[in-house]
Design a protein around this motif. Structure first.
Motif, PDB file in Angstrom:
ATOM      1  N   GLU A 162     -70.245  60.565  17.704  1.00  0.00           N
ATOM      2  CA  GLU A 162     -68.869  60.952  18.014  1.00  0.00           C
ATOM      3  C   GLU A 162     -68.164  61.442  16.761  1.00  0.00           C
ATOM      4  OE1 GLU A 162     -66.449  58.125  20.154  1.00  0.00           O
ATOM      5  OE2 GLU A 162     -68.020  57.892  21.659  1.00  0.00           O
ATOM      6  N   PRO A 163     -68.524  62.610  16.282  1.00  0.00           N
ATOM      7  CA  PRO A 163     -67.830  63.103  15.079  1.00  0.00           C
ATOM      8  C   PRO A 163     -66.384  63.418  15.424  1.00  0.00           C
ATOM      9  CG  PRO A 163     -69.257  64.818  15.994  1.00  0.00           C
ATOM     10  CD  PRO A 163     -69.495  63.583  16.796  1.00  0.00           C
ATOM     11  N   PRO A 164     -65.433  63.152  14.488  1.00  0.00           N
ATOM     12  CA  PRO A 164     -64.048  63.552  14.747  1.00  0.00           C
ATOM     13  C   PRO A 164     -63.985  65.070  14.935  1.00  0.00           C
ATOM     14  CG  PRO A 164     -64.323  62.650  12.511  1.00  0.00           C
ATOM     15  CD  PRO A 164     -65.638  62.545  13.184  1.00  0.00           C
ATOM     16  N   ARG A 165     -62.991  65.530  15.656  1.00  0.00           N
ATOM     17  CA  ARG A 165     -62.885  66.964  15.949  1.00  0.00           C
ATOM     18  C   ARG A 165     -62.804  67.815  14.687  1.00  0.00           C
ATOM     19  NH1 ARG A 165     -61.989  70.165  19.776  1.00  0.00           N
ATOM     20  NH2 ARG A 165     -60.494  71.425  18.631  1.00  0.00           N
ATOM     21  N   THR A 166     -62.372  67.177  13.596  1.00  0.00           N
ATOM     22  CA  THR A 166     -62.184  67.949  12.367  1.00  0.00           C
ATOM     23  C   THR A 166     -63.452  68.023  11.508  1.00  0.00           C
ATOM     24  OG1 THR A 166     -61.300  65.913  11.461  1.00  0.00           O
ATOM     25  CG2 THR A 166     -59.698  67.580  12.144  1.00  0.00           C
ATOM     26  N   SER A 167     -64.545  67.377  11.924  1.00  0.00           N
ATOM     27  CA  SER A 167     -65.768  67.415  11.118  1.00  0.00           C
ATOM     28  C   SER A 167     -66.849  68.244  11.826  1.00  0.00           C
ATOM     29  CB  SER A 167     -66.304  65.996  10.882  1.00  0.00           C
ATOM     30  OG  SER A 167     -65.471  65.314   9.964  1.00  0.00           O
ATOM     31  N   HIS A 168     -67.429  69.159  11.070  1.00  0.00           N
ATOM     32  CA  HIS A 168     -68.487  70.006  11.627  1.00  0.00           C
ATOM     33  C   HIS A 168     -69.781  69.831  10.826  1.00  0.00           C
ATOM     34  CE1 HIS A 168     -65.995  72.202  14.500  1.00  0.00           C
ATOM     35  NE2 HIS A 168     -65.029  72.012  13.613  1.00  0.00           N
ATOM     36  N   LEU A 169     -70.851  69.542  11.554  1.00  0.00           N
ATOM     37  CA  LEU A 169     -72.142  69.306  10.907  1.00  0.00           C
ATOM     38  C   LEU A 169     -73.061  70.496  11.129  1.00  0.00           C
ATOM     39  CD1 LEU A 169     -72.207  65.777  12.351  1.00  0.00           C
ATOM     40  CD2 LEU A 169     -72.528  66.174   9.931  1.00  0.00           C
ATOM     41  N   MET A 170     -73.789  70.884  10.087  1.00  0.00           N
ATOM     42  CA  MET A 170     -74.756  71.966  10.222  1.00  0.00           C
ATOM     43  C   MET A 170     -76.071  71.554   9.569  1.00  0.00           C
ATOM     44  SD  MET A 170     -72.365  75.303   9.558  1.00  0.00           S
ATOM     45  CE  MET A 170     -71.027  74.540   8.650  1.00  0.00           C
ATOM     46  N   LEU A 171     -77.105  71.469  10.376  1.00  0.00           N
ATOM     47  CA  LEU A 171     -78.438  71.163   9.865  1.00  0.00           C
ATOM     48  C   LEU A 171     -79.201  72.476   9.726  1.00  0.00           C
ATOM     49  CD1 LEU A 171     -79.399  68.086  12.093  1.00  0.00           C
ATOM     50  CD2 LEU A 171     -78.500  68.086   9.774  1.00  0.00           C
ATOM     51  N   VAL A 172     -79.826  72.669   8.564  1.00  0.00           N
ATOM     52  CA  VAL A 172     -80.549  73.914   8.294  1.00  0.00           C
ATOM     53  C   VAL A 172     -82.014  73.574   8.071  1.00  0.00           C
ATOM     54  CG1 VAL A 172     -80.754  75.860   6.687  1.00  0.00           C
ATOM     55  CG2 VAL A 172     -78.495  74.918   7.215  1.00  0.00           C
ATOM     56  N   THR A 173     -82.919  74.222   8.807  1.00  0.00           N
ATOM     57  CA  THR A 173     -84.338  73.897   8.621  1.00  0.00           C
ATOM     58  C   THR A 173     -85.277  74.946   9.199  1.00  0.00           C
ATOM     59  OG1 THR A 173     -86.086  72.298   9.123  1.00  0.00           O
ATOM     60  CG2 THR A 173     -84.358  72.523  10.753  1.00  0.00           C
ATOM     61  N   PRO A 174     -86.406  75.188   8.543  1.00  0.00           N
ATOM     62  CA  PRO A 174     -87.443  76.017   9.154  1.00  0.00           C
ATOM     63  C   PRO A 174     -88.329  75.212  10.116  1.00  0.00           C
ATOM     64  CG  PRO A 174     -88.062  75.478   6.910  1.00  0.00           C
ATOM     65  CD  PRO A 174     -86.720  74.834   7.157  1.00  0.00           C
ATOM     66  N   TRP A 175     -88.190  73.882  10.125  1.00  0.00           N
ATOM     67  CA  TRP A 175     -89.064  73.043  10.945  1.00  0.00           C
ATOM     68  C   TRP A 175     -88.266  72.099  11.840  1.00  0.00           C
ATOM     69  CZ3 TRP A 175     -93.515  74.938  11.348  1.00  0.00           C
ATOM     70  CH2 TRP A 175     -94.144  75.531  10.265  1.00  0.00           C
ATOM     71  N   PRO A 176     -87.561  72.645  12.836  1.00  0.00           N
ATOM     72  CA  PRO A 176     -86.761  71.773  13.709  1.00  0.00           C
ATOM     73  C   PRO A 176     -87.628  70.760  14.450  1.00  0.00           C
ATOM     74  CG  PRO A 176     -86.916  73.996  14.637  1.00  0.00           C
ATOM     75  CD  PRO A 176     -87.483  74.060  13.245  1.00  0.00           C
ATOM     76  N   GLN A 177     -88.911  71.081  14.625  1.00  0.00           N
ATOM     77  CA  GLN A 177     -89.810  70.157  15.350  1.00  0.00           C
ATOM     78  C   GLN A 177     -89.923  68.813  14.644  1.00  0.00           C
ATOM     79  OE1 GLN A 177     -90.498  73.074  13.956  1.00  0.00           O
ATOM     80  NE2 GLN A 177     -92.163  74.168  14.971  1.00  0.00           N
ATOM     81  N   ALA A 178     -89.641  68.802  13.338  1.00  0.00           N
ATOM     82  CA  ALA A 178     -89.781  67.556  12.588  1.00  0.00           C
ATOM     83  C   ALA A 178     -88.582  66.625  12.791  1.00  0.00           C
ATOM     84  CB  ALA A 178     -89.953  67.864  11.100  1.00  0.00           C
ATOM     85  N   LEU A 179     -87.569  67.105  13.489  1.00  0.00           N
ATOM     86  CA  LEU A 179     -86.390  66.257  13.716  1.00  0.00           C
ATOM     87  C   LEU A 179     -86.564  65.452  15.005  1.00  0.00           C
ATOM     88  CD1 LEU A 179     -83.649  68.879  12.822  1.00  0.00           C
ATOM     89  CD2 LEU A 179     -84.296  66.873  11.478  1.00  0.00           C
ATOM     90  N   LEU A 180     -85.980  64.263  15.023  1.00  0.00           N
ATOM     91  CA  LEU A 180     -86.055  63.423  16.216  1.00  0.00           C
ATOM     92  C   LEU A 180     -85.417  64.141  17.406  1.00  0.00           C
ATOM     93  CD1 LEU A 180     -84.841  60.016  14.684  1.00  0.00           C
ATOM     94  CD2 LEU A 180     -87.184  60.625  15.326  1.00  0.00           C
ATOM     95  N   PRO A 181     -86.004  63.968  18.601  1.00  0.00           N
ATOM     96  CA  PRO A 181     -85.409  64.595  19.799  1.00  0.00           C
ATOM     97  C   PRO A 181     -83.948  64.202  19.987  1.00  0.00           C
ATOM     98  CG  PRO A 181     -87.557  63.644  20.318  1.00  0.00           C
ATOM     99  CD  PRO A 181     -87.242  63.239  18.907  1.00  0.00           C
ATOM    100  N   THR A 182     -83.609  62.959  19.589  1.00  0.00           N
ATOM    101  CA  THR A 182     -82.221  62.510  19.750  1.00  0.00           C
ATOM    102  C   THR A 182     -81.275  63.315  18.858  1.00  0.00           C
ATOM    103  OG1 THR A 182     -82.902  60.755  18.253  1.00  0.00           O
ATOM    104  CG2 THR A 182     -82.532  60.137  20.538  1.00  0.00           C
TER     105      THR A 182
END
Ligand SMILES: [Zn+2]
Length: 363
Positions: A162-182
């Motif tokens: 539940e990020p506050p509306r004012t916070s924006h997260l950006m994940l950068v990766t060439p290997w999204p498969q390595a991230l947890l499905p969640t």
């Protein structure tokens, strides 16, 4: 401004629209090949979030926050170098505050290991929960996000819940498969493709002050990755290419014993994927010449005469098919996913050698 990011028009337009309508998703996953501008686009989004006078095309680039962020981006490589050289490894030094409301997180280095440490992620989680210092929103960019281990990824999930509306997260990766499905399921994924070769060529010419021939060579060899094209070592390329040209020329008149000797020579080449990249380019050129193509179609136009002599031999007719096989092998070698690597070290080399020997075995 989004216009400063090369290519990816569709993604740029979607982000500009979302920002203009104040409907940017709270978490973005920017995935795609290395060196095509994912991080650059994430930074452009961050700029649009902190800019005082944003335009329909993102940040204005002129206001005080825009200039401070630009300065933060400029000095960040120096800060990273200082962190690398520090006697005591401190993961938190790889969390870079580019602007009071823009945090860039990179994997930390200690000795040989490169990873995103759970301490770095916890620091992000704390900040995500906080209000912006001075802008209307905050941006958190995690580069090479696949280098979070499971513990770090689980810690990160907190921020995504539940990020506050004012916070924006950006994940950068060439290997999204390595991230947890969640993690993936909580992010809006933006998939980047390769850059068109013409765009890479133009950028190389202006950034490196090089001629069209070298720009073309770099663009083709890097397969549309500007980052790779910029850092390509053309001297090493020329040396490797010379070895392979000599091998191809010798193979035409080789006996069985000679071929075994050639195999040893190939085996001595240090970097199998690099050798395959060069070989694929040479074979593509041989195929083009055999099909009647002119010099303007060649990757290795500077050695066109030697290639023409080879294309006139038995290799010419098989070159295009071999180029495909070599390219496929290279993709397999480079298609390593963290934790699921199928082939390593000696096996890499053996496979590469097989393909090369196939090229050399002229019926
Ligand atoms: Zn601005």
């Amino acid at each position: 401004m989004f216009a400063d990011v090369l290519g990816h028009e569709r993604l740029r337009a979607a982000l500009a629209t979302a920002l203009a309508q104040d409907r940017l998703p709270p978490a973005l996953l920017l995935s795609g090949p290395e060196g095509v501008g994912k991080r650059r686009l994430a930074l452009a989004v961050a700029a649009a979030l902190v800019c005082e006078t944003p335009t329909p095309d993102g940040a204005c680039g002129q206001c005080n926050p825009c200039r401070r962020l630009a300065r933060g981006i400029t000095i960040q490589p120096e800060q990273r170098a200082a962190a690398d050289e520090a006697t005591k490894a401190d993961p938190l030094r790889y969390n870079f505050t580019l602007h009071p409301d823009v945090l860039l997180v990179e994997p930390s280095r200690s000795g040989k290991s490169v990873s995103l440490k759970v301490d770095q992620v916890r620091a992000v989680v704390d900040q995500v929960a906080a209000r912006p210092f001075e802008s209307r929103a905050r941006a958190f960019i995690v580069d090479d996000a696949h280098l979070m281990n499971e513990q770090a990824q689980n810690a990160f999930l907190k921020s995504l819940e539940e990020p506050p509306r004012t916070s924006h997260l950006m994940l950068v990766t060439p290997w999204p498969q390595a991230l947890l499905p969640t993690i993936r399921s909580r992010c809006q994924e933006l998939r980047f493709g390769s850059l068109p070769l013409q765009i890479v060529e133009r950028q190389l010419q202006s950034e490196l002050q090089i001629g069209p021939d070298e720009a073309r060579l770099r663009a083709v060899l890097s397969g549309g990755s500007l980052g790779e094209a910029l850092t390509l070592d053309t001297e090493a390329y020329a040396a490797l290419r010379e070895d392979l040209l000599q091998l191809l020329a010798a193979a035409e008149r080789a006996t069985v014993m000679d071929r075994m000797d050639l195999a040893d020579q190939v085996n001595a080449l240090a970097d199998a994927p690099a050798a395959l990249t060069v070989l694929r380019g040479l074979l593509r050129d041989l195929g083009a010449i055999a099909a009647g193509g002119g010099a303007s179609q060649l990757i290795n136009a500077d050695v066109g005469d030697r290639l023409a002599a080879l294309a006139a031999g038995p290799l010419g007719a098989r070159a295009t098919a071999l180029a495909q096989a070599v390219g496929d092998t290279r993709d397999v070698l480079l298609g390593r996913i963290p934790g699921t690597s199928l082939m390593q070290g000696a096996a890499h080399k053996l496979l590469a050698l097989d393909v090369l020997m196939d090229a050399l075995t002229i019926a």
